[in-house]
Design a protein around this motif. Sequence first.
Motif, mmCIF file in Angstrom:
data_model
loop_
_atom_site.group_PDB
_atom_site.id
_atom_site.type_symbol
_atom_site.label_atom_id
_atom_site.label_comp_id
_atom_site.label_asym_id
_atom_site.label_seq_id
_atom_site.Cartn_x
_atom_site.Cartn_y
_atom_site.Cartn_z
ATOM 1 N N LEU A 19 0.830 -1.207 0.000
ATOM 2 C CA LEU A 19 0.000 0.000 0.000
ATOM 3 C C LEU A 19 0.867 1.261 0.000
ATOM 4 C CD1 LEU A 19 -2.678 1.579 0.357
ATOM 5 C CD2 LEU A 19 -2.465 1.160 2.811
ATOM 6 N N ILE A 20 1.874 1.286 0.858
ATOM 7 C CA ILE A 20 2.757 2.452 0.947
ATOM 8 C C ILE A 20 3.495 2.666 -0.366
ATOM 9 C CG2 ILE A 20 4.814 3.393 2.107
ATOM 10 C CD1 ILE A 20 2.092 3.463 3.712
ATOM 11 N N LYS A 21 4.018 1.572 -0.948
ATOM 12 C CA LYS A 21 4.722 1.693 -2.242
ATOM 13 C C LYS A 21 3.796 2.270 -3.303
ATOM 14 C CE LYS A 21 7.905 -2.122 -1.750
ATOM 15 N NZ LYS A 21 8.114 -3.513 -2.083
ATOM 16 N N HIS A 22 2.565 1.797 -3.300
ATOM 17 C CA HIS A 22 1.600 2.275 -4.282
ATOM 18 C C HIS A 22 1.316 3.771 -4.085
ATOM 19 C CE1 HIS A 22 -1.691 2.307 -7.097
ATOM 20 N NE2 HIS A 22 -2.408 2.922 -6.178
ATOM 21 N N ILE A 23 1.063 4.174 -2.852
ATOM 22 C CA ILE A 23 0.783 5.584 -2.571
ATOM 23 C C ILE A 23 1.985 6.443 -2.956
ATOM 24 C CG2 ILE A 23 0.437 7.267 -0.710
ATOM 25 C CD1 ILE A 23 -1.410 5.205 0.633
ATOM 26 N N ASP A 24 3.194 6.009 -2.589
ATOM 27 C CA ASP A 24 4.407 6.762 -2.952
ATOM 28 C C ASP A 24 4.553 6.874 -4.461
ATOM 29 O OD1 ASP A 24 5.119 7.264 -0.326
ATOM 30 O OD2 ASP A 24 6.550 5.599 -0.201
ATOM 31 N N LEU B 147 -5.258 14.315 -3.988
ATOM 32 C CA LEU B 147 -6.153 13.378 -3.298
ATOM 33 C C LEU B 147 -7.072 12.656 -4.275
ATOM 34 C CD1 LEU B 147 -7.032 15.464 -0.143
ATOM 35 C CD2 LEU B 147 -5.652 13.391 -0.248
ATOM 36 N N LYS B 148 -7.498 13.372 -5.298
ATOM 37 C CA LYS B 148 -8.351 12.767 -6.323
ATOM 38 C C LYS B 148 -7.596 11.625 -7.012
ATOM 39 C CE LYS B 148 -11.003 14.004 -10.425
ATOM 40 N NZ LYS B 148 -11.254 15.044 -11.425
ATOM 41 N N TYR B 149 -6.330 11.865 -7.357
ATOM 42 C CA TYR B 149 -5.498 10.829 -7.969
ATOM 43 C C TYR B 149 -5.327 9.638 -7.025
ATOM 44 C CZ TYR B 149 -3.854 13.506 -12.048
ATOM 45 O OH TYR B 149 -3.764 14.186 -13.233
ATOM 46 N N LEU B 150 -5.055 9.925 -5.754
ATOM 47 C CA LEU B 150 -4.855 8.845 -4.777
ATOM 48 C C LEU B 150 -6.120 8.017 -4.598
ATOM 49 C CD1 LEU B 150 -2.651 10.617 -2.101
ATOM 50 C CD2 LEU B 150 -2.095 8.486 -3.271
ATOM 51 N N ARG B 151 -7.256 8.684 -4.451
ATOM 52 C CA ARG B 151 -8.518 7.951 -4.284
ATOM 53 C C ARG B 151 -8.802 7.087 -5.505
ATOM 54 N NH1 ARG B 151 -10.819 13.275 -2.242
ATOM 55 N NH2 ARG B 151 -10.718 13.067 -0.001
ATOM 56 N N ALA B 152 -8.610 7.668 -6.689
ATOM 57 C CA ALA B 152 -8.882 6.932 -7.928
ATOM 58 C C ALA B 152 -7.941 5.738 -8.061
ATOM 59 C CB ALA B 152 -8.740 7.858 -9.123
ATOM 60 N N ILE C 48 -5.507 9.383 4.551
ATOM 61 C CA ILE C 48 -4.320 9.373 3.689
ATOM 62 C C ILE C 48 -3.144 10.006 4.419
ATOM 63 C CG2 ILE C 48 -3.328 10.295 1.556
ATOM 64 C CD1 ILE C 48 -6.134 9.899 0.295
ATOM 65 N N THR C 49 -3.394 11.100 5.112
ATOM 66 C CA THR C 49 -2.339 11.745 5.895
ATOM 67 C C THR C 49 -1.830 10.796 6.969
ATOM 68 O OG1 THR C 49 -3.337 13.909 5.505
ATOM 69 C CG2 THR C 49 -1.807 13.746 7.352
ATOM 70 N N PHE C 50 -2.753 10.123 7.639
ATOM 71 C CA PHE C 50 -2.385 9.172 8.690
ATOM 72 C C PHE C 50 -1.480 8.067 8.139
ATOM 73 C CE2 PHE C 50 -3.280 5.092 10.719
ATOM 74 C CZ PHE C 50 -2.876 5.361 12.009
ATOM 75 N N ILE C 51 -1.864 7.478 7.004
ATOM 76 C CA ILE C 51 -1.074 6.415 6.391
ATOM 77 C C ILE C 51 0.309 6.935 6.013
ATOM 78 C CG2 ILE C 51 -0.845 5.012 4.285
ATOM 79 C CD1 ILE C 51 -2.668 3.683 6.244
ATOM 80 N N LEU C 52 0.358 8.117 5.413
ATOM 81 C CA LEU C 52 1.644 8.664 4.966
ATOM 82 C C LEU C 52 2.547 9.000 6.149
ATOM 83 C CD1 LEU C 52 0.462 10.966 2.054
ATOM 84 C CD2 LEU C 52 1.745 8.833 1.876
ATOM 85 N N GLN C 53 1.974 9.440 7.250
ATOM 86 C CA GLN C 53 2.774 9.782 8.407
ATOM 87 C C GLN C 53 3.269 8.549 9.152
ATOM 88 O OE1 GLN C 53 0.122 12.341 10.578
ATOM 89 N NE2 GLN C 53 0.770 14.173 9.476
ATOM 90 N N ASN C 54 2.640 7.420 8.924
ATOM 91 C CA ASN C 54 3.020 6.192 9.636
ATOM 92 C C ASN C 54 3.535 5.127 8.689
ATOM 93 O OD1 ASN C 54 2.123 6.847 12.441
ATOM 94 N ND2 ASN C 54 0.235 7.209 11.346
ATOM 95 N N LYS C 55 4.351 5.541 7.735
ATOM 96 C CA LYS C 55 4.795 4.591 6.725
ATOM 97 C C LYS C 55 6.123 3.931 7.029
ATOM 98 C CE LYS C 55 6.592 7.996 3.424
ATOM 99 N NZ LYS C 55 6.487 8.429 2.056
ATOM 100 N N ASN C 56 6.775 4.320 8.095
ATOM 101 C CA ASN C 56 8.077 3.698 8.390
ATOM 102 C C ASN C 56 7.954 2.661 9.484
ATOM 103 O OD1 ASN C 56 9.328 5.384 6.520
ATOM 104 N ND2 ASN C 56 9.476 7.009 8.029
#
Length: 195
Positions: free
Chosen positions: A120-125, A171-176, A187-195
């Motif tokens: 999930l993190i790799k995909h979001i990045d 955010l539109k790109y990420l949701r899609a 999304i902010t929560f996931i990005l802040q806790n990715k390590n």
Amino acid sequence: MTNSQNDETLITLLNKGDNKVLSLVYKKYWETMYLAAYNMVKNKEISEDIVQDIFVNLWHKRDQITIKTSLKSYLYTSTIYKVYDYFKKNKHIIKLELFENFDKKIQSSNPETILMHGELIKHIDSVIENLPEKCKLVFKLSREDQLSNREIAKKLNISPRTVENHISKALKYLRASLNVSLSLEFITFILQNKN
């Protein structure tokens, strides 16, 4: 047949309304989803309800689903989001200890959820890296550096409204890309806790 091809076939059949495929997907992924939910919620019934809700939603939206990650990653993201949403809606009845180390609970429930979280993190990045340059810069300043819209506007010499537009676009790109209706908070929560 690779896992991604297998997922594509399952999604195609699901789109066509094949309820046998829903049962197959359920059997294949319910346990991982349940364990991911239970590791955070620590309640058997609530965890079962969360997983059940995801599958009911999957069936109701079956003809609209286009999953751009793996099916496993999509279901994992849906599970984590449902748990997050459950906590958000039930703040008044949730014991404080459930919130403690919430980010670590997401990442450490079992080896498969650790892998799914990593995917999930790799995909979001990857989605963030493929944003248009200005949009990517604004989004990173907002989410990674945690600057306010006003601070970003000043730093980049653009209007706060333009900053909002870039963040909305990201955010539109990420949701899609995930095909899950995620909130900015999540999304902010996931990005802040990715390590």
